[in-house]
Scaffold this active site. Structure first.
Site, PDB file in Angstrom:
ATOM      1  N   HIS A  73       1.513  -5.773   1.611  1.00 29.75           N
ATOM      2  CA  HIS A  73       2.171  -6.394   1.002  1.00 29.75           C
ATOM      3  C   HIS A  73       2.305  -6.758  -0.991  1.00 29.75           C
ATOM      4  CE1 HIS A  73       3.636 -10.433   2.575  1.00 29.75           C
ATOM      5  NE2 HIS A  73       4.736 -10.311   1.596  1.00 29.75           N
TER       6      HIS A  73
ATOM      7  N   ASP B 158       3.669 -14.311   7.943  1.00 27.94           N
ATOM      8  CA  ASP B 158       2.383 -13.955   7.755  1.00 27.94           C
ATOM      9  C   ASP B 158       1.619 -14.012   8.401  1.00 27.94           C
ATOM     10  OD1 ASP B 158       0.338 -12.391   6.823  1.00 27.94           O
ATOM     11  OD2 ASP B 158       1.922 -12.148   4.732  1.00 27.94           O
TER      12      ASP B 158
ATOM     13  N   HIS C 120      -1.354 -14.007   7.020  1.00 28.73           N
ATOM     14  CA  HIS C 120      -1.922 -14.244   6.234  1.00 28.73           C
ATOM     15  C   HIS C 120      -1.519 -14.752   4.966  1.00 28.73           C
ATOM     16  CE1 HIS C 120      -3.345 -10.144   7.754  1.00 28.73           C
ATOM     17  NE2 HIS C 120      -4.618 -10.424   7.725  1.00 28.73           N
TER      18      HIS C 120
ATOM     19  N   ASP D 294      -2.160 -14.924   1.778  1.00 30.18           N
ATOM     20  CA  ASP D 294      -1.902 -13.879   0.418  1.00 30.18           C
ATOM     21  C   ASP D 294      -2.060 -15.270  -0.768  1.00 30.18           C
ATOM     22  OD1 ASP D 294      -1.989 -11.871   2.569  1.00 30.18           O
ATOM     23  OD2 ASP D 294       0.854 -11.609   2.269  1.00 30.18           O
TER      24      ASP D 294
ATOM     25  N   HIS E  53      -3.158  -7.510  -2.366  1.00 32.48           N
ATOM     26  CA  HIS E  53      -2.233  -7.181  -0.985  1.00 32.48           C
ATOM     27  C   HIS E  53      -2.525  -8.428  -0.377  1.00 32.48           C
ATOM     28  CE1 HIS E  53      -3.997  -5.886   3.274  1.00 32.48           C
ATOM     29  NE2 HIS E  53      -5.192  -6.392   2.469  1.00 32.48           N
TER      30      HIS E  53
ATOM     31  N   ASP F 165       5.849 -10.158   6.743  1.00 31.35           N
ATOM     32  CA  ASP F 165       4.394  -9.120   6.815  1.00 31.35           C
ATOM     33  C   ASP F 165       4.725  -8.334   8.317  1.00 31.35           C
ATOM     34  OD1 ASP F 165       2.079  -7.620   7.499  1.00 31.35           O
ATOM     35  OD2 ASP F 165       1.426  -8.709   5.885  1.00 31.35           O
TER      36      ASP F 165
ATOM     37  N   ASP G 190       2.359  -8.230  10.179  1.00 25.54           N
ATOM     38  CA  ASP G 190       0.887  -8.343  11.106  1.00 25.54           C
ATOM     39  C   ASP G 190       1.303  -9.992  11.667  1.00 25.54           C
ATOM     40  OD1 ASP G 190      -0.122  -9.997   8.585  1.00 25.54           O
ATOM     41  OD2 ASP G 190      -1.605  -8.580   8.879  1.00 25.54           O
TER      42      ASP G 190
ATOM     43  N   GLU H  81       3.862  -3.729   5.136  1.00 24.00           N
ATOM     44  CA  GLU H  81       3.024  -3.556   5.876  1.00 24.00           C
ATOM     45  C   GLU H  81       2.743  -2.866   7.454  1.00 24.00           C
ATOM     46  OE1 GLU H  81      -0.347  -4.496   4.606  1.00 24.00           O
ATOM     47  OE2 GLU H  81      -0.489  -5.052   3.064  1.00 24.00           O
TER      48      GLU H  81
END
Length: 314
Positions: free
Chosen positions: A99, A122, A124, A126, A139, A226, A228, A271
């Site tokens: 990412h 995502d 996260h 980030d 990332h 992303d 994830d 990712e």
């Protein structure tokens, strides 16, 4: 979406520690991405991969983040390519890579879109800076860098600092936040929908609200997806899995709805790491997501029919 799409690979893995995200673009291509999009009547140009330098997982003396110089140089190349694609009035579809590539993507889009909105799908946020990051992995920093916070070389990619304003960001799926990110989100009053919000409201309403929130004040919207963000039981080939994510079915509906939004000007899917699973399931599922985003009629069993949500974002 525009009918003319440019696929651009960014085989980056230096933003984190697990080799394999650099194989994401080629794996998605091998899974038939371009042909799927052409079957939808889109004019597709595959512009290959942006060159990425080689480096080990290291920090320069006096530097708290890993591989900053290599990532910054590669991000400059990506930013230039994305900017050129938009100048040609084509839709940039960027394939990651980890990412950290969003630093370059957002720099390129923001150079052409004056007041940019970002949907960050995502697990996260980030939004770490070198001071708040527990790992030093870039990332975990691209959104903060794109807001003008953090390492100078990353912040200045593209030749200007602030690519996106905090009030023009919507996080969807975030569930693994570091303390510094939590503080920044509260301080800047950034809109967040975590998986519990998705379950409570339904993904259709979340996407409607996110799009309405951004479309009324932004000149264009970038989707940074992303994989994830999806529950790792359904998407296994990711380097930083977090339990309790958004379901794959909900994610399909989310991208279908986003693909109908006239303000969407660019997107990236990141990712995918084929080395973290047996086979290529994650790449194939991500290609399905991209095809749905681009208009393919993928209709699994959904809580709400797609047709009910169309008026809000078309």
């Amino acid at each position: 979406m525009k009918k003319d799409v440019s696929i651009l690979g960014m085989p980056m893995w230096l933003g984190q520690t697990k080799f394999g995200t650099n194989l994401g673009p080629s794996t998605m291509r091998t899974a038939g991405l371009a042909d799927r999009l052409r079957q939808l009547g889109l004019t597709v140009e595959d512009e290959g991969n942006v060159p990425v330098g080689f480096a080990g997982q290291f920090k320069t003396v006096g530097e708290s983040s890993k591989n900053v110089k290599t990532i910054a140089k590669s991000s400059e190349r990506l930013a230039a390519k994305v900017s050129d694609i938009l100048k040609q009035e084509r839709f940039p579809l960027v394939l990651g890579g980890d990412h950290s590539i969003a630093i370059g993507s957002l720099a390129g889009v923001a150079s052409q879109v004056k007041n940019l909105g970002v949907i960050w799908y995502d697990a996260h946020a980030d939004m770490n800076t070198p001071e708040t990051s527990p790992s030093g992995n870039v990332h975990g920093m691209p959104l903060a860098a794109s807001m003008g916070l953090g390492n100078r070389e990353l912040v200045n990619v593209g030749g200007f600092r602030e690519k996106v304003k905090a009030e023009n960001i919507v996080l969807i799926g975030a569930r693994d936040l570091d303390p510094g990110e939590v503080a920044l989100i509260k301080e800047r009053n950034i809109r967040v929908y975590d998986p519990s919000d998705v379950k409570r409201l339904g993904i259709a309403r979340v996407i409607e609200e996110a799009v309405e929130f951004l479309a009324r004040k932004c000149d264009g919207i970038h989707l940074s997806f992303d994989v994830d963000g999806i529950d790792p039981q359904e998407i296994p080939g990711v380097g930083t899995p977090v339990p309790g994510g958004i379901s794959y079915i909900d994610s399909l509906l989310a991208v279908q709805m986003l693909g109908r939004c006239e303000k969407l000007v660019s997107a990236e899917f990141v990712e995918v790491n084929p080395l973290l699973e047996q086979g290529d399931a994650t790449a194939r599922l991500t290609v399905d997501l991209i095809a749905a985003f681009c208009g393919e009629s993928i209709r699994p069993k959904l809580a709400k029919p797609v047709r009910e949500e169309q008026s809000a974002i078309s």
